[in-house]
Design an enzyme around this catalytic site. Structure first.
Site, PDB file in Angstrom:
ATOM      1  N   GLY A   1       4.312  -8.084  -5.637  1.00  0.00           N
ATOM      2  CA  GLY A   1       4.126  -7.864  -4.489  1.00  0.00           C
ATOM      3  C   GLY A   1       3.942  -7.061  -3.539  1.00  0.00           C
ATOM      4  N   ALA A   2       3.302  -5.703  -2.454  1.00  0.00           N
ATOM      5  CA  ALA A   2       4.070  -4.371  -1.562  1.00  0.00           C
ATOM      6  C   ALA A   2       5.190  -4.706  -1.485  1.00  0.00           C
ATOM      7  CB  ALA A   2       2.471  -3.927  -1.776  1.00  0.00           C
TER       8      ALA A   2
ATOM      9  N   GLN B   1      -1.360 -14.802 -10.623  1.00  0.00           N
ATOM     10  CA  GLN B   1      -0.893 -15.056  -8.990  1.00  0.00           C
ATOM     11  C   GLN B   1      -1.163 -16.068  -8.525  1.00  0.00           C
ATOM     12  OE1 GLN B   1      -1.871 -12.361 -10.036  1.00  0.00           O
ATOM     13  NE2 GLN B   1      -0.518 -10.330 -10.265  1.00  0.00           N
TER      14      GLN B   1
ATOM     15  N   ASP C   1      -2.625  -4.136  -1.079  1.00  0.00           N
ATOM     16  CA  ASP C   1      -0.820  -3.039  -0.890  1.00  0.00           C
ATOM     17  C   ASP C   1      -1.693  -1.423  -0.507  1.00  0.00           C
ATOM     18  OD1 ASP C   1      -1.984  -5.197  -3.601  1.00  0.00           O
ATOM     19  OD2 ASP C   1       0.182  -4.139  -4.193  1.00  0.00           O
TER      20      ASP C   1
ATOM     21  N   ARG D   1       5.391   1.562 -10.432  1.00  0.00           N
ATOM     22  CA  ARG D   1       4.130   0.911 -10.421  1.00  0.00           C
ATOM     23  C   ARG D   1       3.743   1.761  -8.898  1.00  0.00           C
ATOM     24  NH1 ARG D   1       3.013  -4.979  -9.178  1.00  0.00           N
ATOM     25  NH2 ARG D   1       1.309  -4.041 -10.404  1.00  0.00           N
TER      26      ARG D   1
ATOM     27  N   ASN E   1      -6.702  -4.123  -3.102  1.00  0.00           N
ATOM     28  CA  ASN E   1      -5.804  -4.763  -3.519  1.00  0.00           C
ATOM     29  C   ASN E   1      -6.288  -5.601  -4.882  1.00  0.00           C
ATOM     30  OD1 ASN E   1      -4.310  -6.820  -2.427  1.00  0.00           O
ATOM     31  ND2 ASN E   1      -5.873  -8.626  -2.118  1.00  0.00           N
ATOM     32  N   LYS E   2      -5.226  -6.181  -4.722  1.00  0.00           N
ATOM     33  CA  LYS E   2      -5.757  -7.273  -6.190  1.00  0.00           C
ATOM     34  C   LYS E   2      -7.166  -7.456  -7.053  1.00  0.00           C
ATOM     35  CE  LYS E   2      -2.833  -8.280  -8.738  1.00  0.00           C
ATOM     36  NZ  LYS E   2      -2.627  -7.023  -9.614  1.00  0.00           N
TER      37      LYS E   2
HETATM   38  O1  MRU Z   1      -0.215  -7.032  -8.888  1.00  0.00           O
HETATM   39  P1  MRU Z   1       0.534  -7.498  -7.782  1.00  0.00           P
HETATM   40  O2  MRU Z   1       1.126  -8.987  -8.292  1.00  0.00           O
HETATM   41  O3  MRU Z   1       2.418  -6.670  -7.534  1.00  0.00           O
HETATM   42  O4  MRU Z   1      -0.447  -7.606  -7.146  1.00  0.00           O
HETATM   43  C1  MRU Z   1      -0.126  -7.986  -5.573  1.00  0.00           C
HETATM   44  C2  MRU Z   1      -1.106  -8.162  -5.089  1.00  0.00           C
HETATM   45  O5  MRU Z   1      -2.316  -7.267  -5.174  1.00  0.00           O
HETATM   46  C3  MRU Z   1      -0.886  -8.541  -3.248  1.00  0.00           C
HETATM   47  O6  MRU Z   1      -1.858  -9.451  -2.053  1.00  0.00           O
HETATM   48  C4  MRU Z   1      -0.390  -7.669  -2.303  1.00  0.00           C
HETATM   49  O7  MRU Z   1       0.554  -6.596  -3.026  1.00  0.00           O
HETATM   50  C5  MRU Z   1      -0.216  -7.842  -0.683  1.00  0.00           C
HETATM   51  S1  MRU Z   1       1.089  -8.906  -0.427  1.00  0.00           S
HETATM   52  C6  MRU Z   1       1.930  -9.093   0.355  1.00  0.00           C
END
Ligand code: MRU
Length: 339
Positions: free
Chosen positions: A46-47, A194, A235, A88, A244-245
């Site tokens: 999560g960012a 997630q 992100d 990352r 985003n994801k």
């Molecule tokens: O790969 P991840 O689990 O780190 O990806 C997370 C996401 O895509 C979230 O939607 C994003 O980081 C926003 S978190 C507040």
């Protein structure tokens, strides 16, 4: 939900998100190398959460190296910053956090022990600020939600993806605190699940009504009128799009086609408005994350490779509003305010 990451007695304590929802297990690190690995293998993800982990990792490194002469200290810290930056590639917050710590290091290079104390303090401040920012996102976003709304979200942009409270889940939490009845539908979010594992876990933990759907269901769910709004996290926000994801773009397309507002919750630490989509590296993770469900069950024939892009790109034309700690903005307004 309890904090996903904390600084306690010069150690970094974090929830191990790889074993949720079955186990609520904590990891404790004194070595910055372990914090870097925990970001890479997604014990923490999560960012905003990885931004704070990056800052705390830098803080651990200053403790390890503070007795070195200043040139050597700076040399070592440069290596640490590069290691953490390499964990990352997509989330802005990671780079934002390393830069913020580096700012302190480059301002007072003469006294490593004093620097270390300042960096440790800054990392803890960043954790506290993350929670404050999320509460403001919650307050601003809650105004968009009506009593009785059902909100669709993708991935986990909740408490677990931040230090606490979340970004996309913050307006839902705040609206409920204001007395509104809100329900959540969470996309399972293949391949790391997630949504199914983490969003469902933290909402159930906080007694917020949640149902999980397979990723391929969101279009139909919208068509059936079962949701009123979409709120996702991000992100990185560039001057033309939201990263985003993986899967977010398809949700945004379906929302547009069904006249459902699509909101993005974005702390300003995620904004990277001097960039365009061309500047961003989309993380590609191992093929095995797609071919094996959580490393436990192989679902693809031996020898077949899978493409595993971790994030996708949602153009601004599909975004109704971006919720920051300062307010809610259309993409055009966002550019005017922050660029
Ligand atoms: O790969 P991840 O689990 O780190 O990806 C997370 C996401 O895509 C979230 O939607 C994003 O980081 C926003 S978190 C507040």
């Amino acid at each position: 939900m309890i904090p996903s990451i904390e600084w306690i007695n010069n150690k970094v304590k974090m929830i191990d998100q790889t074993v949720l929802p079955h186990d609520l297990k904590f990891l404790e690190f004194e070595d910055y190398r372990d914090v870097a690995t925990s970001i890479k293998v997604m014990n923490i993800r999560g960012a905003p959460a990885i931004g704070v982990a990056a800052a705390m990792g830098m803080a651990l490194a200053t403790i390890e190296y503070k007795e070195l002469p200043k040139e050597k200290f700076l040399e070592k810290m440069e290596e640490v910053a590069n290691l953490i930056r390499s964990t990352r590639p997509t989330a802005s917050n990671l780079f934002w956090a390393v830069d913020r710590i580096w700012d302190i290091i480059s301002k007072y290079p003469d006294d490593p022990p004093m620097l270390s104390a300042l960096v440790v303090e800054e990392a803890q401040l960043m954790a506290q600020q993350d929670i404050n920012v999320n509460k403001s996102i919650g307050k601003n976003g809650a105004a968009l939600l009506e009593d009785g709304d059902t909100v669709l979200t993708h991935c986990n942009a909740g408490s677990l993806a931040t230090v606490q409270y979340g970004t996309a889940l913050a307006p839902i939490r705040a609206a409920i605190e204001e007395g509104k009845e809100i329900q959540v539908i969470a996309d399972e979010t293949r391949p790391r699940l997630q949504g199914a594992r983490l969003t469902a876990y933290e909402l159930q933990y906080d007694k917020i009504p949640v149902k999980v759907i397979s990723d391929t269901s969101s279009g139909l769910i919208m068509r059936l009128g079962k949701i009123n709004k979409v709120i996702v996290g991000t992100d990185r926000v560039t001057s033309d799009a939201v990263f985003n994801k993986i899967g977010t773009y398809l949700v945004a397309l379906a929302a547009k086609d069904n006249d459902i507002p699509f909101y993005v919750a974005a702390p300003t630490s995620t904004l990277s408005l001097h960039e365009t989509v061309k500047d961003v590296t989309i993380e590609q993770r191992d093929s095995s994350e797609v071919s094996n469900i959580l490393g436990k069950l192989q679902i693809v024939p031996n020898g077949v490779e899978c493409l595993n892009y971790a994030f996708d790109i949602t153009p601004f034309r599909l975004v109704t509003g971006i919720i920051t700690e300062d307010g809610v903005y259309t993409p055009e307004e966002l550019l005017k305010k922050y660029k």
